[in-house]
Design a protein around this motif. Structure first.
Motif, mmCIF file in Angstrom:
data_model
loop_
_atom_site.group_PDB
_atom_site.id
_atom_site.type_symbol
_atom_site.label_atom_id
_atom_site.label_comp_id
_atom_site.label_asym_id
_atom_site.label_seq_id
_atom_site.Cartn_x
_atom_site.Cartn_y
_atom_site.Cartn_z
ATOM 1 N N PRO A 258 0.923 -1.390 0.016
ATOM 2 C CA PRO A 258 0.074 -0.011 0.014
ATOM 3 C C PRO A 258 0.963 1.399 0.125
ATOM 4 O O PRO A 258 2.046 1.296 0.674
ATOM 5 N N LEU A 259 0.319 2.395 -0.709
ATOM 6 C CA LEU A 259 1.049 3.578 -0.761
ATOM 7 C C LEU A 259 1.391 4.117 0.545
ATOM 8 O O LEU A 259 2.270 4.651 0.817
ATOM 9 N N GLU A 260 0.412 3.971 1.685
ATOM 10 C CA GLU A 260 0.552 4.729 3.009
ATOM 11 C C GLU A 260 1.947 3.998 3.619
ATOM 12 O O GLU A 260 2.620 4.569 4.344
ATOM 13 N N ARG A 261 2.163 2.593 3.291
ATOM 14 C CA ARG A 261 3.227 2.032 3.795
ATOM 15 C C ARG A 261 4.574 2.614 3.361
ATOM 16 O O ARG A 261 5.695 2.863 3.906
ATOM 17 N N VAL A 262 4.477 2.979 2.002
ATOM 18 C CA VAL A 262 5.512 3.767 1.174
ATOM 19 C C VAL A 262 5.877 5.292 1.957
ATOM 20 O O VAL A 262 7.051 5.476 2.181
ATOM 21 N N ILE A 263 4.874 5.803 2.313
ATOM 22 C CA ILE A 263 4.931 7.204 2.731
ATOM 23 C C ILE A 263 5.549 7.044 4.039
ATOM 24 O O ILE A 263 6.380 7.800 4.549
ATOM 25 N N ALA A 264 4.982 5.942 4.920
ATOM 26 C CA ALA A 264 5.718 5.819 6.294
ATOM 27 C C ALA A 264 7.144 5.493 6.312
ATOM 28 O O ALA A 264 8.026 6.147 7.198
ATOM 29 N N ASP A 265 7.621 4.772 5.089
ATOM 30 C CA ASP A 265 9.189 4.537 4.929
ATOM 31 C C ASP A 265 9.907 5.965 4.681
ATOM 32 O O ASP A 265 10.965 5.886 4.973
ATOM 33 N N MET A 293 7.374 6.085 -4.564
ATOM 34 C CA MET A 293 5.981 6.344 -4.236
ATOM 35 C C MET A 293 5.261 6.510 -5.665
ATOM 36 O O MET A 293 3.946 5.901 -5.656
ATOM 37 N N VAL A 294 5.702 6.793 -6.522
ATOM 38 C CA VAL A 294 5.109 7.009 -7.954
ATOM 39 C C VAL A 294 4.602 5.438 -8.341
ATOM 40 O O VAL A 294 3.643 5.358 -8.986
ATOM 41 N N ARG A 295 5.703 4.671 -8.295
ATOM 42 C CA ARG A 295 5.320 3.330 -8.636
ATOM 43 C C ARG A 295 4.246 2.539 -7.669
ATOM 44 O O ARG A 295 3.338 1.688 -8.471
ATOM 45 N N HIS A 296 4.199 3.026 -6.743
ATOM 46 C CA HIS A 296 2.975 2.411 -5.654
ATOM 47 C C HIS A 296 1.693 3.143 -5.723
ATOM 48 O O HIS A 296 0.898 2.891 -4.916
ATOM 49 N N ALA A 297 1.851 4.320 -6.587
ATOM 50 C CA ALA A 297 0.501 4.972 -6.517
ATOM 51 C C ALA A 297 -0.769 4.246 -7.181
ATOM 52 O O ALA A 297 -0.524 3.410 -7.890
ATOM 53 N N ARG A 298 -1.997 4.622 -6.653
ATOM 54 C CA ARG A 298 -2.935 3.979 -6.902
ATOM 55 C C ARG A 298 -3.665 4.374 -8.310
ATOM 56 O O ARG A 298 -4.503 3.628 -8.734
ATOM 57 N N SER A 299 -3.272 5.507 -8.617
ATOM 58 C CA SER A 299 -3.824 6.007 -10.000
ATOM 59 C C SER A 299 -2.997 7.124 -10.450
ATOM 60 O O SER A 299 -1.728 7.780 -9.804
ATOM 61 N N SER A 300 -3.147 7.516 -11.582
ATOM 62 C CA SER A 300 -2.356 8.244 -12.467
ATOM 63 C C SER A 300 -2.557 9.820 -11.689
ATOM 64 O O SER A 300 -1.780 10.562 -11.870
#
Length: 562
Positions: A258-265, A293-300
């Motif tokens: 999930p993107l949230e985990r990446v942001i936490a990292d 973060m861009v790679r794990h984004a949910r949408s464009s």
């Protein structure tokens, strides 16, 4: 700076100081010739003043040159020893205490500022070149600050010290300053060019000077904030100007994170960086995390938001006007800001959203204190604690940042109230002095002490306006009437720009007491002196700069180039 470079810089300074008497001779020679040539075009009153100066000046030439040379040497050698003489008041300036400065007593500051501006205008190119060469000698290839000790301020203050050697009244001394400003600038232009040529002949390669921001003057607007488009640039405009978003990641392994985990990292990685990490290291970290973060984004759309905020923070964190310790704290706010904007893009509607105001207030309050001071550390530590709280909130809302802003403002208000207590004796003494000057005259309306609630918010009009906004300045009396106790101002006095805080407005509106920086010493000025300084552009409100707005202009300008 290594030993070899330090010795080279000291050798350069010694060589230039040896040539200083010749420079001083030329300054006064050119001044006397210019004054003589200008006599036919002067009115009767000015002709009499110039005649007196031409009679007394050449007769005391030796003393003028001696005082000029001594002042420059003192300032330059003090700076070479790390004592920052450019921030020191001229030696001949009187101790102010609670003496109430009037219009005549700040005339020297007006003429000193004109001399500084003349030097910067006439010798602008040569000053930049010399700064680039001296930065190379100082081992600063990026020209992160101006290492040149032979600044316009140094020579202008030396000219005033020399003028005081004339056995004439203050009015004649300040008039000599006015007539000598342009000759001084012309001589220095050649002296700066000669210094550059000598350094080049020694094989010195100048540092890049594209990042150098010389002190502000009347010549131009900072290029990083120039904006030629229609209206003021908005954050929505920034997003629209960015390149078309890339396709969302299709790698199943990637999409499972999930993107949230990446942001936490990202937040954890920023925490791990030491506060004194070089800007390039911080920029490289943010760039690598941006790609992740861009790679794990949910949408464009999310990808575009991530790209936009990454570029905005990169622009802010590369701004040379923001000190490194402040940048380190502000960088920590990026993950929280990203969570907010991804959830609610109304934060992009303007620059007064609580998160942006919190960021600006943090930088503003920290910059009011000297680097390394306990007071500055306290401001940054509080901001960092508040940011930690924000970072732990998975669903941030505006109220979260509003509470943080309120906490910053409460601490600022407490510091100000404590300062008023420490200045109470000066306030009482000044009020008695004003009462004796004015007598029984009734106090004017519109000026008075700060209302208790006025420090609770950061009004939008305290954020700086973009160049070209067309906001008309109030005339000096109206501008002064709008000032309130607690305002932070920039004032040019005793040969230098200073930050002062308005501590007291006399009940008659005739006397104003200011605290210098965050120190406990004060300076008192009469209304007429303040009006004169304001009319000359030497008294300004110290506005809370919108860093995000400056970054938006920079990102838009860069996008238009690609």
């Amino acid at each position: 700076m290594n030993g070899r470079l330090a010795n080279a810089r000291l050798q350069f300074i010694d060589d230039e100081l040896m040539r200083l008497p010749m420079v001083a001779d030329q300054v006064f020679d050119v001044t006397w010739r210019a004054m003589t040539d200008n006599v036919p075009g002067l009115d009767h009153h000015e002709r009499g003043i110039v005649a007196e100066l031409l009679q007394s000046g050449p007769a005391h030439r030796g003393r003028l040159v001696e005082r000029f040379v001594d002042a420059v040497r003192r300032h330059v050698r003090a700076e070479a020893a790390g004592q920052a003489p450019a921030q020191a008041a001229p030696a001949a300036a009187p101790a102010l205490g609670l003496s109430l400065l009037d219009e005549t007593e700040i005339a020297a500051d007006v003429e000193t500022s004109h001399a500084i501006e003349a030097i910067r205008s006439v010798a602008e190119h040569e000053l930049r070149e010399l700064s680039a060469y001296v930065s190379a000698l100082a081992g600063d290839p990026d020209v992160s600050r101006d290492h040149n000790p032979f600044r316009a301020e140094t020579y202008a203050q030396a000219l005033w010290e020399a003028a005081q050697a004339l056995p004439l009244g203050r009015a004649y001394q300040t008039r000599l300053m006015r007539h000598a400003a342009q000759p001084l600038a012309q001589v220095l232009r050649k002296a700066y060019a000669g210094a550059c040529a000598r350094l080049e002949s020694q094989g010195i390669e100048p540092a890049t000077y594209r990042t150098l921001i010389l002190p502000g003057g009347k010549r131009s607007t900072r290029p990083s904030e120039s904006w030629q488009g229609e209206g003021s640039p908005t954050l929505h405009m920034v997003r629209q100007k960015l390149p078309a978003p890339i396709e969302a990641a299709q790698d199943p392994a990637t999409s499972q994170v999930p993107l949230e985990r990446v942001i936490a990292d990202v937040d954890q990685a920023l925490r791990a960086l030491p506060a004194d990490a070089p800007p390039t290291v911080r920029a490289q970290l943010l760039e690598s995390q941006r790609a992740r973060m861009v790679r794990h984004a949910r949408s464009s759309v999310d990808q575009q938001v991530i790209e936009m905020l990454s570029r905005l923070f990169e622009a802010m964190l590369s701004d040379p006007r923001i000190a490194r310790d402040i940048r380190a704290v502000l960088a920590r706010l990026q993950p929280s800001a990203l969570r907010l904007v991804l959830r609610d893009d109304s934060a992009l509607d303007d620059y007064t959203h609580p998160i942006w105001r919190f960021m600006d207030m943090t930088a503003h309050q920290a910059a009011l204190h000297a680097e390394g001071s306990a007071e500055r550390e306290a401001v940054l530590q509080l901001a960092e604690q508040l940011i930690d709280t924000m970072a732990r909130e998975p669903v941030p809302e505006a109220s979260l940042y509003r509470r943080g802003l309120d906490r910053l403002l409460a601490e600022d208000r407490a510091r100000f109230e404590a300062r008023l207590q420490r200045a109470s004796a000066d306030i009482e003494a000044l009020q008695q002095k004003e009462d004796s000057l004015v007598g029984g005259a009734p106090p004017p309306t519109g000026a008075g002490p700060l209302d208790e609630g006025q420090l609770d918010t950061v009004p939008a009009d305290l954020l700086d306006n973009l160049p070209g906004a067309g906001k008309q300045e109030a005339d000096p009396p109206e501008w002064l009437r709008q000032r309130r106790v607690g305002d932070w101002l920039r004032i040019f006095i005793q040969g230098q720009w200073q930050r002062v805080q308005l501590l007291h407005i006399g009940r008659h509106g005739e006397a104003y007491l200011f605290g210098r920086g965050q120190a406990d010493d004060t300076v008192a000025l009469r209304r007429a002196a303040l009006l004169r300084l304001r009319a000359e552009g030497l008294l300004k409100v110290l506005r809370i700069r919108s860093m995000l707005r400056s970054a938006a202009v920079q990102v838009l300008r860069n996008a238009e180039k690609t």
